[in-house]
Design a protein around this motif. Structure first.
Motif, short mmCIF file in Angstrom:
data_model
loop_
_atom_site.label_atom_id
_atom_site.label_comp_id
_atom_site.label_asym_id
_atom_site.label_seq_id
_atom_site.Cartn_x
_atom_site.Cartn_y
_atom_site.Cartn_z
N TYR A 45 -29.21 4.35 -12.68
CA TYR A 45 -28.55 3.96 -11.43
C TYR A 45 -29.28 2.80 -10.77
N TRP A 46 -30.62 2.89 -10.73
CA TRP A 46 -31.37 1.84 -10.07
C TRP A 46 -31.40 0.54 -10.88
N GLU A 47 -31.32 0.66 -12.20
CA GLU A 47 -31.23 -0.55 -13.01
C GLU A 47 -29.92 -1.28 -12.72
N SER A 48 -28.83 -0.53 -12.59
CA SER A 48 -27.55 -1.16 -12.28
C SER A 48 -27.53 -1.70 -10.86
N THR A 49 -28.23 -1.03 -9.94
CA THR A 49 -28.33 -1.52 -8.57
C THR A 49 -29.06 -2.85 -8.52
N ALA A 50 -30.18 -2.95 -9.25
CA ALA A 50 -30.94 -4.21 -9.30
C ALA A 50 -30.10 -5.32 -9.91
N GLU A 51 -29.34 -4.99 -10.95
CA GLU A 51 -28.49 -5.99 -11.58
C GLU A 51 -27.45 -6.51 -10.59
N ARG A 52 -26.88 -5.61 -9.80
CA ARG A 52 -25.87 -6.02 -8.82
C ARG A 52 -26.47 -6.97 -7.78
N TYR A 53 -27.63 -6.64 -7.26
CA TYR A 53 -28.26 -7.52 -6.27
C TYR A 53 -28.64 -8.86 -6.88
N GLY A 54 -28.91 -8.86 -8.18
CA GLY A 54 -29.37 -10.08 -8.83
C GLY A 54 -28.39 -11.22 -8.82
N TYR A 55 -27.12 -10.95 -8.48
CA TYR A 55 -26.12 -12.01 -8.43
C TYR A 55 -26.17 -12.81 -7.14
N GLY A 56 -27.10 -12.49 -6.25
CA GLY A 56 -27.32 -13.33 -5.08
C GLY A 56 -26.53 -12.94 -3.86
N TYR A 57 -26.41 -13.88 -2.95
CA TYR A 57 -25.83 -13.59 -1.64
C TYR A 57 -24.32 -13.40 -1.64
N HIS A 58 -23.62 -14.15 -2.47
CA HIS A 58 -22.15 -14.08 -2.51
C HIS A 58 -21.55 -14.26 -1.12
N GLY A 59 -22.07 -15.21 -0.36
CA GLY A 59 -21.52 -15.50 0.95
C GLY A 59 -22.01 -14.60 2.06
N GLN A 60 -22.80 -13.58 1.73
CA GLN A 60 -23.33 -12.70 2.77
C GLN A 60 -24.53 -13.36 3.45
N ALA A 61 -24.73 -13.05 4.72
CA ALA A 61 -25.89 -13.55 5.44
C ALA A 61 -27.15 -12.94 4.84
N PRO A 62 -28.22 -13.73 4.67
CA PRO A 62 -29.46 -13.20 4.09
C PRO A 62 -29.98 -11.95 4.79
N ALA A 63 -29.89 -11.90 6.12
CA ALA A 63 -30.40 -10.73 6.85
C ALA A 63 -29.65 -9.47 6.47
N ASP A 64 -28.35 -9.60 6.20
CA ASP A 64 -27.56 -8.43 5.81
C ASP A 64 -27.95 -7.94 4.42
N VAL A 65 -28.15 -8.89 3.52
CA VAL A 65 -28.59 -8.53 2.16
C VAL A 65 -29.96 -7.88 2.21
#
Length: 331
Positions: A45-65
């Motif tokens: 689960y955590w490996e897939s979570t890290a992979e998801r975050y690895g795609y970057g901001y995708h338009g989200q504000a850095p503080a939210d990420v």
């Protein structure tokens, strides 16, 4: 509200220490649990979570990420304190290195230099425990960008060279990143020959990367990221013609929501204009780029770069007041 509170508390307390403490679990404790039967579902689960975050901001504000990353990291780290098989412990250390490294990246982008270094320390310790030299090289290469962007190029060069040593001579995303960061650090320091050598090195590496190594993630070294790095290096070296070309390519390859990347490239272009004797055009480009950013993107790295250009331009430059107003500096 709970997520925001968690973020504020994490930054205030230096939550990176949580990861460091967990990673100091003795090998004797781990060895004692080797015979136990443990479920690896949490690791997956955590490996897939890290992979998801690895795609970057995708338009989200850095503080939210950052808020989401810190919350997930805090939920994950207790696993390190549990008895695990050697394989599972190694996997957990690996994903911890990735998660902590990404927290550090966002903190860097937000201008939180000290906290960023602390999280990179956590990521480095985790990478060592995972016995993954490439992950460790990636962490050091990424960490080098903190002093690089915030006024300590010699420290950046030292970290980048450590990363290059760990990555070795074979093509890899970590090796390419380390050489790119080194090129920028040497360029800022005025070590032109070393900077050009590093530029040559990364250009040779980037053409030999596999599709996975060149993936458009925080862990890959995609062509877009390459051109962003080269934009900065060539701008600093005063090679405007080459810089303009790589800036155009970087913009072509940048995804539409890449607000921060596009602004930084525009500021590089403005710096080239200033170098070429066009201060008014430099002020116009930078003012338009920075003023056009949402408020949440006007701190940290974008402000540092825009402010540096503002201070470098003659005070009487027409249009400089627009950039100064967006930066909220005294007239």
């Amino acid at each position: 509200m709970k997520r925001r509170d968690a973020l504020r508390g994490a930054l205030a307390a230096g939550v990176a220490g949580i990861g460091l403490a967990a990673l100091t679990t003795t090998r004797n404790d781990i060895d004692a649990a080797l015979a136990a039967d443990h479920d690896n579902a949490d690791v997956g689960y955590w490996e897939s979570t890290a992979e998801r975050y690895g795609y970057g901001y995708h338009g989200q504000a850095p503080a939210d990420v950052l808020t989401d990353l810190v919350q997930d990291f805090n939920e994950m780290t207790p696993l390190l304190a549990r008895p695990q098989t050697d394989k599972t412990h190694t996997q957990l250390c690996h994903v911890t290195g990735k998660m902590a490294g990404m927290v550090a990246i966002v903190l860097h982008d937000l201008g939180e230099h000290r906290e960023s270094h602390r999280w990179f320390a956590t990521a480095g310790r985790a990478a060592e425990r995972s016995r993954d030299r490439m992950l460790h090289a990636w962490v050091l290469g990424r960490e080098a960008m903190v002093p690089l962007n915030y006024g300590a190029p010699q420290a950046a060069a030292q970290l980048a060279e450590r990363a290059r040593h760990l990555a070795g001579d074979k093509p890899s995303a970590a090796a390419a990143l380390a050489s790119a960061v080194a090129s920028r650090a040497y360029a800022i320091s005025g070590h032109t020959e070393q900077a050009l050598d590093a530029v040559s090195s990364v250009e040779k590496l980037v053409d030999r990367l596999t599709p996975q190594q060149a993936a458009d993630t925080w862990f890959g070294y995609p062509h877009q990221k390459h051109h962003v790095h080269m934009s900065q290096a060539l701008t600093l070296l005063g090679q405007s013609k080459r810089a303009y070309a790589t800036q155009e390519r970087a913009l072509e390859l940048s995804r539409a929501p890449s607000l921060m990347t596009r602004a930084l490239i525009s500021i590089d272009r403005a710096s080239c204009r200033a170098h070429d004797g066009e201060p008014e055009e430099a002020a116009r480009i930078a003012g338009q780029a920075y003023a056009g950013l949402p408020t949440s993107y006007r701190g940290g790295l974008t402000r540092t770069r825009a402010l540096a250009l503002y201070r470098a331009l003659p005070r009487r430059t027409r249009g400089l007041d627009v950039l100064g107003g967006a930066l909220d500096v005294p007239a």
